[in-house]
Structures are given as C-alpha cells and as structure tokens.
Design an enzyme around this catalytic site. Structure first.
Site, PDB file in Angstrom:
ATOM      1  N   PRO A 192       1.292   5.547   7.486  1.00 58.08           N
ATOM      2  CA  PRO A 192       0.840   6.942   7.525  1.00 58.08           C
ATOM      3  C   PRO A 192      -0.482   7.115   6.795  1.00 58.08           C
ATOM      4  CG  PRO A 192       3.178   6.872   7.102  1.00 58.08           C
ATOM      5  CD  PRO A 192       2.704   5.437   7.084  1.00 58.08           C
ATOM      6  N   CYS A 193      -1.371   7.883   7.396  1.00 58.89           N
ATOM      7  CA  CYS A 193      -2.754   7.902   6.918  1.00 58.89           C
ATOM      8  C   CYS A 193      -3.134   9.151   6.140  1.00 58.89           C
ATOM      9  CB  CYS A 193      -3.696   7.755   8.109  1.00 58.89           C
ATOM     10  SG  CYS A 193      -3.511   9.070   9.335  1.00 58.89           S
ATOM     11  N   GLN A 194      -2.204  10.090   5.904  1.00 58.15           N
ATOM     12  CA  GLN A 194      -2.611  11.332   5.249  1.00 58.15           C
ATOM     13  C   GLN A 194      -3.252  11.090   3.883  1.00 58.15           C
ATOM     14  OE1 GLN A 194       0.235  10.796   6.775  1.00 58.15           O
ATOM     15  NE2 GLN A 194       1.032  12.609   7.784  1.00 58.15           N
TER      16      GLN A 194
ATOM     17  N   TYR B 184      -4.972   8.624   3.029  1.00 59.28           N
ATOM     18  CA  TYR B 184      -6.275   7.988   3.169  1.00 59.28           C
ATOM     19  C   TYR B 184      -7.324   8.958   3.716  1.00 59.28           C
ATOM     20  CZ  TYR B 184      -3.394   3.695   3.289  1.00 59.28           C
ATOM     21  OH  TYR B 184      -2.511   2.701   3.031  1.00 59.28           O
TER      22      TYR B 184
END
Length: 448
Positions: A135-137, A139
C-alpha cells in the site's frame, strides 16, 4: 509462467499479466471487497477460456447488490463446480502483519504456507515471478500531506519486508514492485535505500529504471495508452546470478490519438446527480453524429453494457460549485476556492487545497484518479455541464483503463477505493509483455 500477486487490490496488475498468458496461482489481499472483485474477474477469465462468456453475462445482468454475491454465482458453480475450489486457493483474503502486535493480521509463516498450498493445488513446485506493491498511502505526497507527522512512523513504510520474505522463500527469477514516486522520498530517502539494500542481502538486484538516478525513472501511465496523467515507479528485481537489465516496457505500450476525457468516457450513458445504477446493467447509447474512439471500442470489447455507473447524489451547494467549476473549465481555467461565492464556502482557509474542486477537462488528458475519490467527488468533476456531477465508478475505471466487463464488487465507496488504488491494466499489460520476453528468452535485453 507461474506468478504470485501480493497486495493485489482489485487486480489491475494481475489483469495485464493474465491477458499475456501468465498463470496467477495466488493473490494476497487484505480488503474483502477487493477479494470479491478478484474472484469475479478470475471467473471471467475462466469462462472466457471455456468460450462460455454467456454465463458470465448472465451473472453480469443478475447482480443486483453486494450482499448476495455468492447467491448470484450459484448458476456458475453448478455448471463449473471446480471454480469454487479454484477461488479458495487463488484468492487469499489476508493482511500481512505480526499477530502478536496487531489485530486481524496473518503472520508471514502462515501466508507462505498458504501460498505453498496454492502452488500444490496447481501442481507447481516453484514460481517464476512475483508481482505487486505494498500500500502506497504512506509513500505518496498526498497521503503524507494528510497524515503529517504520522507518515514518518507509519508501518506501511515497511510492508515491503513482507514482500521481501515472500521473494526470499520462493526465489523467483524476478519480481515487479509497483509503487508511487513518493517512495523515493519517504523518510528522506531511507525507505527506498532500505528496499534496495535488503533485497541485495537476499541475493536480488533491484533497478528503478535505465537511469542511475531513480528520480529520472518515473513512468507515466499516459505513455502506455492510459487516458490519465498518472506517475508510477515500476521497480524491477532479479536474482543476482542472472544478467538481466531493466526492460523496455514502453516498447509494448498501447498508442491512441487524442487521449482526452471526452475520448475516455464521452460515450458512456449520460447521468445527472443521483442517477444511474451501481449494479444494474445500463445499455450503451450512441451519441448522434459521433463515432467511438479507438479506446472506447477497446473498453467495450466483450461487454454487453455498463455496470457500476451510478452518480453520487449531491447537495445543491456542491452542484452550484460544480457548475461554476465546469464553466471555468470551458473557458480554459481552473476554479480556485477563492473563486467560490462566500455563501457556498464551507471553511475560511484560503491558503491550503485551493484547487479541491477540479474538473476533468473535456479536451485534455484526465488528471490522476486516487483512492480519495471514495470520500467525495470534488476533485473528479465531470466536464459536461448538462450532467453537472462527479465521476461514477465506471468513468473512473475507464480513466484507469479497466474494460467495461470488469465488475467491481462491494458498496460504491469500496468500488471507488479499488479503482483509485489500482495499477492501470493497459500499463500492466505492457509490463507483462516485456517480462514474458525475458522469461521466454526470445531476444536479448536492451538496457542495463
């Protein structure tokens, strides 16, 4: 070509690889609605391989809600009982984590055991490739802006270590690690350096692109035929005993002329605020005097109509703002918060998020679809002033390059989240073509 997909989401990355003949033996995904979407898409590909899409279209037409998915699938199960077991092994609804510290998570050893079972179910003893992206939130620049100080300590910065443990155990020839460009700057670059170093420790080289500076390796979804301004990092890893180089993904990109909002979604049924349907199939309509764009024809292939096409019901205040935003867009301008009449403003902050109401300009490429679209539609306003509303799930999915026969399961909020977090399938397919070239050893790599 055996693949494991981690942090699968709604399956955008998987879709591209399945189209190119890769066999995805297992998906690991924590969100239950994304898992249901994955199951429905696996059913689609299974039935297509049997030349029996009619039964899929029957499901397509009979789905009338998200609470009766299994009941709606019974007709398919009765004809193909093996599908039910197939789904149990191929879709693992699990969240990575330490059960001693967190609730509702599964330890890495148990997930590895489940993945081994999935391989055995298909009579495989090894895997060629691992794909996915944590999950990229934590980043992303937007996510970090909302989270503020919490971003520095967010555990999602280190979910890549579970990915690494899967790679370490299964020892694939290579892996694809997809993420947002913000991964390069997370914790002042420490996260990205840790990712490179820790994969090196287990015998894998990780490349961000063909340039020594990772920041020069950011890929643009629009370069792959996706009608969207969307930046992504595609990290390519391979065993250090192999002489691979970063693939030429763009070599296999789709190409379309006039990649505009109009050519992405202009053919979909017109709706006003509150109109449409989440699950009923709407008929395609012809816009008199207008022919379909090449992209629209591709999106309509193997589809009998439009699903997940329900517009939010908006307050009158929002509709007034949307109308003004569209009028600005038609004159080539962006509406700023300070342009909104004072009686329609909801706060007095005139310094932050001034462009929170944003139209997808009709004759420009759509801006990035992100998961925040599940919260409200203010940043995703339809350009047609006669419709005056925010985008539907189907329109957002079109902009992400999901075909119209791709059903998103769950409540509408969950559908929006799935679409916003996804890898665009057209981009994924180009990546899959380049990786297949490597695995088949048909020609030599082009770049180091």
């Amino acid at each position: 070509m055996v693949v494991i997909d981690l942090f699968s989401g709604a399956g955008g990355l998987t879709e591209g690889f399945m189209r190119q003949g890769f066999e995805i033996v297992a998906h690991v995904e924590k969100d239950k609605w994304a898992c249901e979407t994955l199951k429905t898409r696996i059913i689609y590909h299974f039935l297509k391989s049997k030349n029996d899409l009619e039964i899929y279209f029957d499901y397509f037409k009979r789905v009338n809600g998200y609470r009766n998915i299994e009941e709606s699938r019974q007709t398919i199960y009765r004809k193909y009982p093996e599908i039910k077991e197939k789904l149990q092994y191929e879709v693992l609804n699990k969240a990575f984590g330490n059960p001693l510290e967190e609730k509702n998570v599964t330890g890495i050893d148990e997930i590895i055991e489940l993945l081994e079972d999935s391989l055995k179910y298909k009579n495989y003893s090894s895997t060629d490739l691992i794909i996915g992206g944590p999950p990229c939130q934590a980043y992303s620049l937007v996510g970090r802006g909302r989270m503020k100080d919490k971003a520095e300590t967010d555990k999602r910065n280190y979910l890549f270590r579970y990915y690494k443990e899967i790679v370490k155990h299964f020892k694939p020839r290579m892996f694809i690690f997809e993420n947002v460009p913000g991964i390069l700057n997370a914790k002042k670059g420490e996260v990205f350096k840790s990712i490179v170093d820790e994969f090196k420790e287990i015998g894998y080289i990780l490349l961000a692109g063909t340039n020594d500076d990772p920041k020069e390796c950011i890929l643009h979804a629009s370069d792959f035929g996706v009608h969207q301004s969307r930046k992504r990092m595609i990290l390519f890893g391979f065993r250090d005993d192999l002489n691979y180089q970063y693939p030429d993904f763009k070599k296999y990109a789709y190409s379309f002329e006039n990649m505009t909002t109009k050519n992405a979604i202009g053919d979909l049924p017109k709706l006003k605020s509150g109109q449409g349907s989440d699950f009923d199939t709407l008929n395609y309509v012809s816009n008199e005097g207008e022919s379909l764009s090449a992209f629209q024809r591709l999106m309509r292939a193997d589809s009998i109509g439009v699903i997940n096409h329900k517009s939010r019901s908006n307050q009158e205040r929002d509709l007034r703002i949307y109308k003004k935003a569209i009028e600005f867009a038609e004159s080539g301008k962006r509406l700023m918060y300070t342009d909104i009449p004072e009686e329609d403003r909801t706060h007095k902050n005139e310094k932050a998020f001034l462009d929170r109401f944003k139209v997808h300009m009709k004759n420009e490429i759509p801006h990035t679809i992100v998961a925040h679209i599940s919260k409200d539609g203010h940043y995703n306003i339809h350009p047609d002033i006669n419709q005056c509303r925010s985008l539907t799930v189907r329109e957002a999915a079109r902009i992400q390059s999901f075909p119209d026969n791709y059903i998103f399961e769950g409540p509408r909020t969950a559908q929006f989240t799935q679409v916003g977090n996804a890898v665009p399938p057209l981009m994924a397919e180009a990546i899959a073509k380049a990786i297949k070239e490597y695995l088949n050893k048909e020609i030599s790599p082009l770049y180091r």
